[in-house]
Design an enzyme around this catalytic site. Structure first.
Site, PDB file in Angstrom:
ATOM      1  N   CYS A  44       0.816  -1.215   0.000  1.00 41.40           N
ATOM      2  CA  CYS A  44       0.000   0.000   0.000  1.00 41.40           C
ATOM      3  C   CYS A  44       0.848   1.262   0.000  1.00 41.40           C
ATOM      4  O   CYS A  44       0.339   2.350  -0.264  1.00 41.40           O
ATOM      5  CB  CYS A  44      -0.911   0.041   1.218  1.00 41.40           C
ATOM      6  SG  CYS A  44      -1.817  -1.474   1.471  1.00 41.40           S
ATOM      7  N   ASP A 282      -4.786 -12.311   0.534  1.00 38.56           N
ATOM      8  CA  ASP A 282      -5.433 -11.980  -0.736  1.00 38.56           C
ATOM      9  C   ASP A 282      -5.891 -13.199  -1.537  1.00 38.56           C
ATOM     10  O   ASP A 282      -6.680 -13.066  -2.469  1.00 38.56           O
ATOM     11  CB  ASP A 282      -4.481 -11.156  -1.615  1.00 38.56           C
ATOM     12  CG  ASP A 282      -4.224  -9.763  -1.061  1.00 38.56           C
ATOM     13  OD1 ASP A 282      -4.767  -9.446   0.015  1.00 38.56           O
ATOM     14  OD2 ASP A 282      -3.484  -8.999  -1.706  1.00 38.56           O
ATOM     15  N   ASN A 304      -3.109  -9.608   7.603  1.00 47.72           N
ATOM     16  CA  ASN A 304      -2.332  -9.619   8.839  1.00 47.72           C
ATOM     17  C   ASN A 304      -3.091 -10.316   9.958  1.00 47.72           C
ATOM     18  O   ASN A 304      -2.536 -11.121  10.702  1.00 47.72           O
ATOM     19  CB  ASN A 304      -2.032  -8.179   9.285  1.00 47.72           C
ATOM     20  CG  ASN A 304      -0.826  -7.600   8.579  1.00 47.72           C
ATOM     21  OD1 ASN A 304       0.294  -7.779   9.022  1.00 47.72           O
ATOM     22  ND2 ASN A 304      -1.049  -6.934   7.463  1.00 47.72           N
TER      23      ASN A 304
END
Lengths: 448, 448
Positions: A44, A282, A304
């Site tokens: 990110c 993901d 996480n």
């Protein structure tokens, strides 16, 4: 002999699981295979590296491979790709440095992540055409921008990556054109957010091409334009950010069940349909707190959190991975845009609800206090039971207030319960009625 | 004949109730008596007027008396003091312009607010010694500062008003001394917040005198010092902000029941023990969401919300006033400090819980993203049932995240449910694990 916990994939889910498992049970052998070089990095943050707001690519790495090895005693093997899983033999096959070997496991975590979707565009192979889904790509983009100082940039896709890269390349001096096939950017955020963001992007000089299909890129070796249906627009660099797809091939070949979203099906503990095999991040599904159905929302916290829970579970303390609400926030120049749960009536109907919704605008601070700005809040509820289903927040300050709505989802609150929440007020921070309370008030009125 | 709804007190609770009742039932006669000039003003904004951040005192008025009369058709009578309530006759006695008259009611709301406590100090009558609880006082302080440009200021009391006035008078050029009898400022916020705020106040040049009792002020006509046990310190202006007490005399004389906190006892609809008589705002109790017990937290949102609910109830739509969590936030120079629920173990034990708590510090943004700052989060939970009981947040940005904890209280969430909340993450807004999630993780570890 000590048990062995094996992880496939060295990013958020994999390294969280490995770290937690090793901390809970130092006797456990913990082995993680990562096919690339980079582990535990903040994907990110990559747009901010390109933008120049983050100095070094290494700054995005939370913990280095060496630290995992020496300080956390995790057997982390980089440049080592798992090419097969054999659940019957409880082992994986690994390709590394030209060698192939088997690694047995007692518990296995599949955390293979996702890959940037590459649409069937012409010219994807041209220099200067990038996706941005790993650190090497971020590095290459930064190099390319530094070397070629592109005057115009084409961003294909108006999702998180597209919006963030529009800001980044604009900061690097490019005239940015953003191409989106749908009528609006930020499709998961719904129309009220999109229209605020679109106005703001235009104010910052981004040329929006909505409902515009890109067919490819042109150029000789280097890209020099983007091809549309009837025209071609100049572009010295192009970023393709049209979404990600879960990396499930390895799992599917091993007979693991995929869910309705195409990601690996898991239960509330992150377990797959195969004994002692978990999936997180993901590549995996999670349960949505509002619908109770499996969903796929490839975001960092989910990865996480699930990794950490699985690390705990495999050491004998069964821990749920937690439901997701699809809570997300994105910066678009000076704006924050955020979402959680089900953000519009159409999606609520698709999920089987009888929805009602409102969109309101209110000041972020007391009306008389300096430097406040406008926040637009959308709230969606179910007529039956009047439960809050989700919402959005967009504005120059205060978009993180989306967490208040997310908490309403986790608490299963009704609109009237949300309206009566005792939120913090002082003039520099909020009006007396926080904009979220105002939205709940108005929505409550519509429910009567 | 139309029914008559009478309100006593023209600020947050009174005018919210009057406006809502009139909107719901335009046929209703709505009469509000306000003993002063000012109605519907933001008392919380007064320090910022003194500071100079708000230009005009009138800016703090949300809706003017004339607008209430002409646009909302409310019979608002200013400079009209209710001096007696006769529940048997269902009428109030009003003193206005030297006349005394009776006003009958069908429903009555007591919204008499609170008054600044005046401790038994010598020299309270001196020029330049102020409390700050109404608009005339704010006006007088601003005038005094402009006229005399005080070089030193004494603030007595380290609560909201003291902290905000320290900032305000510092901005006006005064050397500020803040006197607090207790070991820490911001007593309702607990020690972890207080120590961060105290360091910050000192950095901004405020001289803190903790555990220091003021006995009075000295001066001839104008104040020139503050008197302590064994010394005297120069002061060209003094602000006394040692708390407020509810204005309950009128209610008590009429036989209304007071609760354990000394404020007017009410039920979940804001009803007193006397038929057709309601109480709301700073003069009334409300139910605490964590303890379920009556509590008194004189804050603006509680008053507005209860007033509005009562306005709805008296027009035939019974509406609960809502529980309070004691959520509050205060600005101290560049810091935000916030609290909700039960903020420390001592207070939790007093309320009958078996508490466990943590205090953690974490970054407000991703570690690599520019301009983040440190947030300190405290969380308190009950060992039995593991429910979250409350917490605090303090830091340069992000104190409004206290709302996340407040929502956990309203949802009755456990620590592990809070830990698994899907909160918003993107590098400019938060680390992957929001500091509140980190606090919940650490607290969850202590519960095992």
């Amino acid at each position: 002999m000590a048990n062995t916990f094996v992880g496939i994939g060295g990013d958020a889910a994999g390294m969280s699981a490995a770290s937690k498992a090793k901390r809970e049970n130092p006797e456990l052998d913990v082995v993680v295979f990562e096919k690339g070089e980079w582990v535990s990095y903040a994907a990110c943050g990559m747009p901010y590296y390109v933008k120049g707001a983050v100095d070094e690519l290494d700054d995005l790495v939370t913990i280095s491979p060496d630290e995992f090895r020496s300080e956390r005693d995790i057997d982390l093997r980089t440049n080592a790709e798992v090419v097969a899983i054999d659940p019957d033999a409880a082992e994986v096959t690994v390709d590394a440095d030209g060698d192939t070997y088997e690694q047995p496991y007692d518990d296995l975590l599949i955390a293979t992540g996702a890959s940037a979707i590459e649409p069937p565009f012409d010219g994807l192979e041209l220099d200067g055409v990038f996706t941005i889904h790993d650190m090497d790509e971020a590095d290459a983009i930064e190099d390319y921008v530094t070397q070629h100082e592109p005057e115009t940039a084409a961003i294909v896709g108006g999702g998180y990556v597209g919006i963030e890269m529009a800001e980044a390349l604009s900061a690097r001096g490019a005239d940015v054109h953003l191409y989106e096939m749908l009528p609006h950017v930020l499709q998961p955020f719904g129309e009220p957010v999109a229209s605020v963001v679109e106005d703001h992007l235009r104010e910052h000089g981004v040329e929006l091409h909505l409902e515009t299909a890109v067919s490819g890129f042109r150029g000789d070796d280097r890209v020099n334009g983007v091809t549309l249906e009837n025209e071609s627009v100049a572009a010295d660099i192009a970023i393709v950010g049209v979404g990600v797809s879960p990396n499930v091939e390895l799992a599917a070949e091993a007979g693991l069940e995929l869910g309705p979203t195409g990601a690996i099906a898991t239960d509330e503990y992150g377990r797959t349909n195969v004994e002692n095999v978990y999936a997180a991040g993901d590549c995996a599904e999670a349960r949505h707190v509002v619908t109770g159905d499996p969903d796929r929302v490839p975001l960092a916290l989910t990865a996480n959190r699930a990794g950490r829970a699985i690390g705990q579970t495999v050491t004998g303390d069964p821990t749920p991975v937690g439901d997701i609400a699809g809570t997300a926030i994105v910066k678009a120049f000076d704006l924050g845009a955020a979402r959680t749960g089900i953000v519009d009536e159409e999606r609520a109907r698709e999920a089987g609800f009888d929805p009602v919704s409102v969109s309101i605008s209110a000041a972020s601070r007391a009306h008389y206090y300096p430097d406040g700005s406008e926040l637009t809040v959308t709230l969606v509820a179910d007529r039956e039971g009047e439960r809050v289903l989700g919402g959005t927040v967009v504005g120059r300050e205060g978009a993180k207030r989306i967490d208040t709505i997310a908490m309403a989802l986790h608490g299963g609150l009704t609109v009237s319960e949300l309206q009566n929440a005792d939120l913090a007020y002082a003039p520099p921070f909020s009006p007396v009625w926080d904009p979220i309370l105002t939205a709940a008030k108005v929505l409550d009125g519509k429910l009567e």
